[in-house]
Write a protein that holds these residues in place. Structure first.
Motif, PDB file in Angstrom:
ATOM      1  N   GLU A   1      51.035  56.492  41.266  1.00  0.00           N
ATOM      2  CA  GLU A   1      51.907  55.333  41.472  1.00  0.00           C
ATOM      3  C   GLU A   1      51.330  54.069  40.831  1.00  0.00           C
ATOM      4  O   GLU A   1      52.021  53.346  40.110  1.00  0.00           O
ATOM      5  CB  GLU A   1      52.123  55.119  42.969  1.00  0.00           C
ATOM      6  N   LYS A   2      50.077  53.831  41.044  1.00  0.00           N
ATOM      7  CA  LYS A   2      49.464  52.595  40.513  1.00  0.00           C
ATOM      8  C   LYS A   2      49.555  52.572  38.998  1.00  0.00           C
ATOM      9  O   LYS A   2      49.912  51.566  38.391  1.00  0.00           O
ATOM     10  CB  LYS A   2      47.983  52.531  40.928  1.00  0.00           C
ATOM     11  N   ASP A   3      49.201  53.722  38.359  1.00  0.00           N
ATOM     12  CA  ASP A   3      49.233  53.765  36.899  1.00  0.00           C
ATOM     13  C   ASP A   3      50.638  53.519  36.386  1.00  0.00           C
ATOM     14  O   ASP A   3      50.846  52.822  35.401  1.00  0.00           O
ATOM     15  CB  ASP A   3      48.731  55.137  36.403  1.00  0.00           C
ATOM     16  N   TYR A   4      51.610  54.116  37.065  1.00  0.00           N
ATOM     17  CA  TYR A   4      52.962  53.970  36.570  1.00  0.00           C
ATOM     18  C   TYR A   4      53.438  52.527  36.676  1.00  0.00           C
ATOM     19  O   TYR A   4      54.102  52.009  35.783  1.00  0.00           O
ATOM     20  CB  TYR A   4      53.915  54.914  37.316  1.00  0.00           C
ATOM     21  N   LYS A   5      53.048  51.898  37.800  1.00  0.00           N
ATOM     22  CA  LYS A   5      53.461  50.506  37.952  1.00  0.00           C
ATOM     23  C   LYS A   5      52.821  49.654  36.865  1.00  0.00           C
ATOM     24  O   LYS A   5      53.445  48.762  36.299  1.00  0.00           O
ATOM     25  CB  LYS A   5      53.075  49.996  39.342  1.00  0.00           C
ATOM     26  N   LYS A   6      51.553  49.992  36.534  1.00  0.00           N
ATOM     27  CA  LYS A   6      50.880  49.268  35.452  1.00  0.00           C
ATOM     28  C   LYS A   6      51.602  49.495  34.142  1.00  0.00           C
ATOM     29  O   LYS A   6      51.780  48.592  33.321  1.00  0.00           O
ATOM     30  CB  LYS A   6      49.442  49.797  35.301  1.00  0.00           C
ATOM     31  N   LEU A   7      52.003  50.710  33.920  1.00  0.00           N
ATOM     32  CA  LEU A   7      52.592  51.099  32.643  1.00  0.00           C
ATOM     33  C   LEU A   7      54.002  50.537  32.480  1.00  0.00           C
ATOM     34  O   LEU A   7      54.350  50.004  31.425  1.00  0.00           O
ATOM     35  CB  LEU A   7      52.622  52.632  32.567  1.00  0.00           C
ATOM     36  N   SER A   8      54.799  50.657  33.543  1.00  0.00           N
ATOM     37  CA  SER A   8      56.206  50.336  33.381  1.00  0.00           C
ATOM     38  C   SER A   8      56.560  48.919  33.764  1.00  0.00           C
ATOM     39  O   SER A   8      57.587  48.402  33.355  1.00  0.00           O
ATOM     40  CB  SER A   8      57.032  51.297  34.232  1.00  0.00           C
ATOM     41  N   GLY A   9      55.716  48.336  34.594  1.00  0.00           N
ATOM     42  CA  GLY A   9      56.023  46.982  35.022  1.00  0.00           C
ATOM     43  C   GLY A   9      57.031  46.918  36.143  1.00  0.00           C
ATOM     44  O   GLY A   9      57.606  45.874  36.416  1.00  0.00           O
ATOM     45  N   ILE A  10      57.282  48.041  36.798  1.00  0.00           N
ATOM     46  CA  ILE A  10      58.223  48.013  37.911  1.00  0.00           C
ATOM     47  C   ILE A  10      57.576  47.237  39.055  1.00  0.00           C
ATOM     48  O   ILE A  10      56.473  47.554  39.478  1.00  0.00           O
ATOM     49  CB  ILE A  10      58.560  49.447  38.377  1.00  0.00           C
ATOM     50  N   PRO A  11      58.238  46.177  39.524  1.00  0.00           N
ATOM     51  CA  PRO A  11      57.622  45.366  40.593  1.00  0.00           C
ATOM     52  C   PRO A  11      57.601  46.111  41.919  1.00  0.00           C
ATOM     53  O   PRO A  11      58.401  47.030  42.137  1.00  0.00           O
ATOM     54  CB  PRO A  11      58.550  44.147  40.676  1.00  0.00           C
ATOM     55  N   SER A  12      56.675  45.695  42.808  1.00  0.00           N
ATOM     56  CA  SER A  12      56.633  46.387  44.101  1.00  0.00           C
ATOM     57  C   SER A  12      57.851  45.978  44.898  1.00  0.00           C
ATOM     58  O   SER A  12      58.430  44.917  44.702  1.00  0.00           O
ATOM     59  CB  SER A  12      55.359  46.050  44.864  1.00  0.00           C
ATOM     60  N   GLY A  13      58.263  46.842  45.772  1.00  0.00           N
ATOM     61  CA  GLY A  13      59.482  46.585  46.527  1.00  0.00           C
ATOM     62  C   GLY A  13      60.681  47.237  45.871  1.00  0.00           C
ATOM     63  O   GLY A  13      61.793  47.193  46.396  1.00  0.00           O
ATOM     64  N   TYR A  14      60.425  47.834  44.719  1.00  0.00           N
ATOM     65  CA  TYR A  14      61.524  48.515  44.039  1.00  0.00           C
ATOM     66  C   TYR A  14      61.117  49.939  43.657  1.00  0.00           C
ATOM     67  O   TYR A  14      59.944  50.241  43.546  1.00  0.00           O
ATOM     68  CB  TYR A  14      61.914  47.766  42.756  1.00  0.00           C
ATOM     69  N   CYS A  15      62.104  50.755  43.460  1.00  0.00           N
ATOM     70  CA  CYS A  15      61.843  52.081  42.895  1.00  0.00           C
ATOM     71  C   CYS A  15      63.038  52.475  42.025  1.00  0.00           C
ATOM     72  O   CYS A  15      63.999  51.719  41.925  1.00  0.00           O
ATOM     73  CB  CYS A  15      61.596  53.119  44.004  1.00  0.00           C
ATOM     74  N   THR A  16      62.932  53.635  41.410  1.00  0.00           N
ATOM     75  CA  THR A  16      63.953  54.027  40.440  1.00  0.00           C
ATOM     76  C   THR A  16      65.243  54.483  41.108  1.00  0.00           C
ATOM     77  O   THR A  16      66.336  54.082  40.749  1.00  0.00           O
ATOM     78  CB  THR A  16      63.433  55.155  39.527  1.00  0.00           C
TER      79      THR A  16
END
Lengths: 226, 382, 331
Positions: free
Chosen positions: B183-198
């Motif tokens: 999860e952490k890597d993906y958030k780093k990679l994609s820039g998806i902010p916390s509080g959101y998901c796909t």
């Protein structure tokens, strides 16, 4: 007795190639006797043979076979009668190339519904009778002319018919084989078979087994016993 | 009964005698069966794969739609959906696409929750800094276990991730281009902010309630779009159906040509064959006997070609990884998954094949057979 | 339209069969007008030759027709997954208004095709084509049914659209709707059971009686026809319940599926075979007195009766099996 009255046969009726093969034949053919139809080619012998042998129907006229009129029986029934009553020996033998002697002999019996082993047994007996033993599995085309003739007669006898019909049987045979053929006919006559042969070969029509000779020319019988 | 057998006997012997003439027909016939059978087997096998795989798919997937496009969905929507009666559980999924300029293909990056295993894939826990890649990626980038792959994050910063494992090719049909990531890597990679998901994954207590629940979700959350699993299956079915139908239409030409060839072959008897039938009629065979012989001929030829064609098709579809129709049936993608389909064949497919090939063939030969059989018995005497 | 190989196969075969029937009907008409077995004329000869062709064509056509009923049901069952709401063939057939009529016409065609084949078989056993005119008259009478079947089937198949929502058999075969089917379902199970078992047993017994004594052909034949209808009704009414072990699942099509071991196929096949053979026995009877058929017809009738009774017994056994051996109890 086979009786024919006013038999006419016309081929290709209504077309330019119209041709009358028989022009009103009225004859009686006695059973258990040998009858020869004598005449030059074109006289209608073959056509008459095919009509007597239930292979073709006349254009007009009537035929009785032992008091039963068979003139316009449907093909289905006619073929059944023919299969059981008549055995044919053709001028060209008309054996099927590529298959064995025994299969050729057995063929006319296939549609009869008999068990194939029974048919095979009968075929072997006939092959033995005609001195072809040992050759039954050979392909028919490997046999000599005389041997093929004997195979053809064997085939004609597979359904144990009461009437044998032969069309110019000696046309392609030398004297020796022709005499041999007439010898077979004598044997069959002794077994009470009726024999009808069309031929212009003296060896045939002058043979002492012949009972009746019908002279034909241009589709009619000129002289003949009636 | 005997009559049938005897005539069959003769038919077989006469077919053997004329191998040359019949070989061409049998080859073409087999080819036609082969093509049609391949199509039918392939689509059916694919359909079954899809059904099996989708069986484990979530019953409802909820996506957020903004301006007609799929957008990130806020996690607070989860509670709203949980409140709907009949909903058993709601979970958020984090995944997305990543374009790799080196191979020119899109990868699917999936954040895996160990509690929520991806169907058919064995992955365990993904530690930060590591990834598990699909077999297609491994092949095209020549990357194996232990290697490091560079990625470019949304903000331009490169991210290096070590390959912990490569997914087996058995899962290739769904996972060839997949990367499992933390999860952490993906958030780093994609820039998806916390509080959101796909998107959100919903499971329901009673499958009959799915349409109702889907409707309620749109009422409660008007900016969402629920995707129901059964709809996916149906769409898949439809697509496979019409795609295979299209191929069939194309091969209509082949089929038609075959029928014409068969008809021509049946009509154009050689002089030898004609003579033989004439002899048979002369020695006492009736028209119906000759028709029966022709019938057996048709059956023997049909059976031989049909069985051979089907066996070849079976081998072709299920044992060779190269298939003639993959491009049309699978759509386009740069990474072709290498996979083996589970062999599956049933009476239904065989029946369909029979109807498509054997019946037209038989019909085409009826009239020529009859014509051959109605030869006059005295023809050989003339 | 659903461009599925099976759908294409059904359409193609239906068109071919209709084509063959039209072709044959045309010649059938000629035969009716000009056939005269007694004349040896050229016309008669060519008619005789023709009848081989027509008879062969029709034998094939009707043979295919018999198989296509099963392909049709098979396909309807397989396609159900494409349609929203369909769980079995019942739903697929309901997608547009031509589905059920197509099925009914196909069943009618099946029965008529079987009867024609029986008549044809008898006619071919005799040497003088005794039934030829009757056979072709029958053909001309039933041809419209086959043609309408093709038309309706085509309209049904072409009108299959995946975006139509159809009903599940649970909704179709329930008491909540109006119509004939719910009436059947709401009949008390006991009445239906009585009707079913008594008619079936009566049919079987009359078959045996006919075999032993040679009498009562028409009774046996009519009973076969009656028990066909009652059996179909019973399947919907109570027999299916035992297979599904559910008191509300009346669908006659779900039993074709794998979940129930495809029991639908042997069930319906035995029923149809029994019916055709049973009715056929009666249809042949008036021709017993024709000279060329005196040997043929009684023999044929015996064989048909044996086939019919055996099928009926097997059918009965299949229906009884879940009633006797499963734990499900209706009342």
């Amino acid at each position: 007795m086979i009786r024919l009255r006013e038999i006419r046969k016309v081929f290709n009726s209504g077309r330019p190639s119209e041709f009358t093969a028989l022009r009103g034949i009225s004859i009686d053919v006695e059973l258990k006797k040998v009858t020869v139809l004598k005449g030059p080619s074109g006289s209608g012998k073959t056509t008459l043979l095919s009509i007597i042998g239930c292979m073709a129907r006349p254009t007009s006229g009537r035929i009785w076979f032992e008091e039963r009129e068979i003139t316009s029986l449907p093909e289905r029934f006619l073929t059944e009668i023919r299969r059981k009553t008549f055995g044919f020996v053709f001028q060209q033998f008309n054996l099927i190339k590529g298959i064995s002697v025994i299969e050729n002999v057995m063929l006319p019996s296939y549609p009869c519904g008999e068990d194939i082993r029974e048919i095979r047994k009968k075929a072997l007996e006939l092959i033995q009778f005609f001195n072809l033993s040992g050759k039954e599995s050979s392909k028919i085309e490997w046999l000599s002319g005389g041997e093929q003739q004997r195979a053809a007669i064997a085939r004609a006898l597979i359904n144990d018919p009461s009437i044998i019909i032969a069309d110019e049987p000696t046309a392609h045979l030398d004297t020796k084989l022709s005499l041999e053929f007439m010898g077979f006919m004598k044997m069959l006559k002794e077994r009470e078979k009726t024999i009808i042969i069309a031929s212009h070969d003296p060896i045939v029509y002058e043979s002492d087994i012949v009972d009746n000779v019908l002279n034909m020319r241009d589709g009619i019988v000129i002289t003949g016993d009636l | 009964m005997n009559r049938l057998r005897n005539i069959l006997d003769f038919t077989i012997s006469s077919l053997m005698r004329r191998k040359g003439r019949n070989i061409a027909l049998i080859v073409v016939y087999t080819f036609v069966v082969f093509i049609l059978a391949s199509v039918i087997f392939f689509t059916e096998a694919l359909r079954r794969e899809a059904t099996t795989i989708l069986r484990d798919a979530p019953e409802i997937v909820v996506q957020r739609v903004i301006a007609g496009r799929h957008d990130l969905i806020p996690l607070r929507y989860i509670d709203k959906i949980k409140a709907i009666p009949g909903v058993r559980s709601v979970k958020g999924r984090l995944w997305g696409y990543y374009f790799d300029p080196l191979s020119g293909s899109n990868y699917t990056l999936i954040v895996v929750d160990p509690r929520n295993s991806l169907s058919g894939v064995n992955h365990g826990d993904i530690k930060e800094g590591t990834i598990i890649i699909g077999s297609g990626i491994s092949r095209s980038r020549i990357v194996h276990e232990g290697d490091t792959m560079p990625f470019r994050s949304f903000d331009g910063i490169p991210l290096y991730l070590k390959v912990k494992d490569v997914l087996s090719s058995e899962s290739a049909i769904i996972a060839a281009d997949v990367i499992l990531i933390s999860e952490k890597d993906y958030k780093k990679l994609s820039g998806i902010p916390s509080g959101y998901c796909t998107d959100l994954v919903i499971s329901v207590a009673n499958t009959k309630e799915i349409p109702t629940i889907a409707r309620k979700i749109t009422e409660v959350l008007p900016d969402t779009r629920p995707i129901v699993r059964d709809e996916i299956l149906r769409t898949y079915d439809s697509v496979l159906n019409w795609r295979s139908g299209i191929i069939l239409m194309i091969f209509w030409g082949a089929l038609a040509a075959f029928i014409i060839f068969a008809w021509d072959r049946a009509t154009g008897l050689s002089a030898e064959e004609k003579r033989e039938i004439g002899i048979l009629k002369a020695i006492g065979w009736e028209t119906s006997d000759v028709i029966m012989m022709k019938f057996w001929e048709g059956i023997v030829i049909s059976l031989t070609s049909f069985l051979t064609g089907m066996i070849l098709a079976y081998l072709h579809v299920f044992f060779s990884s190269y298939s003639l129709f993959k491009p049309v049936l699978l759509g386009w993608s740069v990474l072709y998954p290498e996979f083996r389909l589970t062999p599956f064949i049933d009476t239904y497919q065989i029946a369909t094949l029979l109807f498509l090939v054997v019946i037209p063939y038989t019909v085409a030969t009826i009239v020529p057979s009859w014509r051959a059989a109605t030869v006059d018995p005295d023809s050989v005497m003339k | 339209m659903i461009l599925n190989p099976a759908v294409i196969a059904l359409l193609l075969s239906s068109l071919l069969i209709s084509g063959m029937i039209i072709y044959s009907s045309y010649f059938g008409y000629q035969i009716l007008r000009r056939w005269d077995i007694k004349s040896g004329s050229e016309t008669q000869l060519s008619l005789e030759r023709r009848t081989y062709l027509v008879s062969t064509i029709l034998s094939y056509a009707f043979g295919f027709q018999l198989i296509s009923l099963f392909l049709f049901v098979f396909t309807a069952d397989k396609l159900h997954s494409i349609f929203v709401g369909a769980m079995c063939a019942a739903g697929t057939l309901n997608v547009n208004k031509f589905g059920y009529p197509a099925l009914i016409l196909k069943i009618a065609s099946f029965l008529l095709a079987g009867l024609w084949l029986i008549l044809n078989h008898a006619d071919n056993r005799a040497y003088d084509y005794p039934l030829i005119k009757k056979k072709y008259l029958f053909l001309l009478l039933i041809a419209p049914i086959f043609l309408s079947e093709t038309i309706i089937l085509t309209r049904y198949l072409i009108g299959l659209r995946a975006d139509v929502i159809t009903s599940c058999c649970g909704a179709l075969f329930s008491t909540q709707r109006k119509g004939l089917v719910p009436e059947i379902i709401s009949l008390p199970a006991l009445t239906m059971k009585l009707a079913f078992f008594s008619t079936t047993l009566a049919t079987i017994l009359s078959g045996f009686y006919f075999l032993k004594s040679g009498k009562g052909v028409y009774i046996f034949s009519s009973l076969s026809a009656i028990s066909f209808f009652i059996s179909i009704l019973s399947i919907i009414s109570f027999i299916s319940l035992y297979f599904y072990e559910l008191p509300t699942h009346h669908c006659p099509f779900c039993i074709f599926q794998g979940d129930y071991n495809y029991i639908g196929y042997p069930l319906y096949i035995t029923l149809f075979v029994a019916t055709i053979c049973g009715i056929g026995t009666g249809v042949l009877n008036p021709f017993k007195t024709i000279e060329s058929l005196t040997g043929v017809i009684p023999r044929l009738q015996r064989r048909l009766t044996i086939a019919s009774t055996i099928s009926m017994v097997v059918f009965l056994a299949i229906t009884l099996y879940p009633i006797l051996f499963s734990d499900f109890r209706l009342d």
